[in-house]
Design an enzyme around this catalytic site. Structure first.
Site, mmCIF file in Angstrom:
data_model
loop_
_atom_site.group_PDB
_atom_site.id
_atom_site.type_symbol
_atom_site.label_atom_id
_atom_site.label_comp_id
_atom_site.label_asym_id
_atom_site.label_seq_id
_atom_site.Cartn_x
_atom_site.Cartn_y
_atom_site.Cartn_z
ATOM 1 N N CYS A 137 1.041 -1.132 0.330
ATOM 2 C CA CYS A 137 -0.098 0.278 0.141
ATOM 3 C C CYS A 137 0.801 1.613 0.216
ATOM 4 O O CYS A 137 2.187 1.270 0.808
ATOM 5 C CB CYS A 137 -0.578 -0.134 0.950
ATOM 6 S SG CYS A 137 -2.145 1.098 1.041
ATOM 7 N N CYS A 348 -5.121 6.173 -45.025
ATOM 8 C CA CYS A 348 -5.243 7.562 -44.170
ATOM 9 C C CYS A 348 -3.945 7.660 -43.810
ATOM 10 O O CYS A 348 -3.672 8.990 -43.457
ATOM 11 C CB CYS A 348 -5.891 6.362 -42.537
ATOM 12 S SG CYS A 348 -5.059 5.887 -42.142
#
Length: 424
Positions: A137, A348
């Site tokens: 943590c 493209c």
């Protein structure tokens, strides 16, 4: 049909999909719903000493992609904010009602042996299958001498792991922090302390974005914020690398691993398993889409295993590890060249722009008399970097084609172009 059941360090489960220690496993109501949906196990949200932790509001933020797709998820929530006894009672009831599912209990306590010695018998009494030591943590707990403050110091990892192995018969899984230079060091320490397995990765220190009007980051708690723990699909590449580092380290190669970090579908899970994981833990995907996602995960993994001829999870566990190596051992004579499928190309020009502006000018833009554009690879200029394939919006329009160089395998230590080559 493929058998998805696992036996992970003596912890049996009908499938490898576990919910990670997080809000989805905070209480019996959630866990029961998860089991009803088909999850193979859970790691109960981290328990600690009484009085329980106190959380703030708000707690979550996100890094978004297009159309508000959550790419990464940030949280500043702490461990359980419910009393120890309530959690213990609920774990007992859930395990009794669901004996075939894996129930592992996450723990976080100060670095004092008597604290761990005191809580472990209580965990055993619930009937839980194992414990996971939360050494990861990154917020709210390190300043209390817990979480990442332990996980970043291999000596502490070894010490606390050894305490737990002394005071419980349950399998001990050590959850590792990614907020460290070399994850192999704490993994080796966990093994030295007697750990039965490691799990990784825990969340990464992060700030997702700011409110530029208020000049405060998210999640905002009044007029302030703090760094939180980052998870979700964005961390998957980091997690895969750390899992692989432990799996291919000669000192930890046999250490069982529970894989965590951005697992959102069956393919993600299969990749973690192929790189060393014996079980996988999911959090963010469940929080974003609900517990029913496990149905597709199980079905997809089972179908893929059937297709590949893998009867059990063990059949492909760590199968990709031998093919993962250091850069210096890659084949310097291997070569690929891009190839554009003109039937799939939508003209493209993204590949051309990317290659022309930022790479090797290896794509030609051709315009005929009618003004029609065509893009072609200039083979002698192509270095096979994959950029055009990555930028192309059409799947399999651009492929990387291996070339026959006529040369044998040669790594960098043996390459005569290397000024420090190990020539014989």
């Amino acid at each position: 049909m493929a058998d998805l059941s696992i036996n992970f360090v003596g912890i049996k489960a009908p499938n490898p999909f576990w919910l990670a220690s997080a809000p989805p496993t905070d209480k019996a109501y959630n866990v029961i719903r998860a089991f009803e949906a088909g999850w193979g196990g859970v790691v109960w949200k981290t328990l600690g000493e009484d009085p329980p932790a106190v959380n703030v509001s708000s707690r979550y933020s996100a890094h978004y992609g297009k159309n508000r797709e959550v790419v990464g998820f940030n949280n500043i929530e702490l461990i359980t904010d419910r009393s120890l006894q309530i959690n213990l009672d609920e774990i007992t009831a859930v395990k009794k009602a669901w004996p075939d599912r894996a129930v592992v209990v996450s723990l976080m306590l100060p670095c004092e042996e008597h604290q761990w010695a005191g809580i472990l018998p209580k965990i055993e009494a619930t009937g839980a299958d194992g414990i996971e030591l939360n050494f990861g943590c990154p917020h709210g707990m390190p300043e209390r001498g817990m979480g990442a403050a332990v996980g970043q110091v291999p000596e502490y990892v070894e010490m606390v792991t050894r305490w737990c192995k002394t005071h419980t018969k349950l399998p001990v899984i050590v959850k590792l922090t990614p907020n460290i230079t070399d994850v192999r060091a704490p993994a080796r320490a966990a093994l030295a302390g007697g750990a039965d397995a490691v799990s990784l990765i825990n969340t990464i220190n992060s700030i997702t974005h700011l409110d530029l009007d208020r000049m405060v980051a998210f999640p905002a708690v009044g007029n302030a914020s703090t760094h939180g723990g980052y998870c979700g699909s964005a961390v998957k590449p980091i997690a895969l690398n750390m899992v692989a580092e432990i799996a291919r380290d000669p000192l930890t190669a046999q250490l069982p691993i529970s894989g965590i970090g951005g697992i959102s579908n069956w393919k993600d899970a299969a990749e973690f398993i192929a790189l060393g994981a014996g079980s996988v833990q999911v959090c963010t995907a469940a929080m974003l889409h609900g517990f029913r996602i496990v149905e597709e995960m199980k079905d997809g993994l089972s179908r893929w295993m059937d297709e590949k001829g893998y009867r059990t999870i063990d059949d492909f566990t760590r199968k990709a590890v031998p093919n993962t190596t250091d850069w210096k051992y890659l084949d310097m004579n291997y070569q690929v060249i891009a190839q554009i499928d003109q039937d799939k190309c939508i003209k493209c020009g993204k590949c051309f722009i990317a290659c022309e502006d930022t790479s090797h000018q290896a794509i030609a833009k051709l315009i005929d008399d009618a003004g029609n554009r065509t893009y072609e690879v200039i083979k002698q200029e192509c270095v096979g970097c994959n950029l055009c394939e990555i930028t192309c919006p059409v799947e399999k329009c651009i492929t990387m084609v291996p070339q026959d160089s006529g040369k044998p395998y040669m790594n960098w230590p043996k390459d005569p172009r290397n000024p420090r080559a190990e020539l014989v």
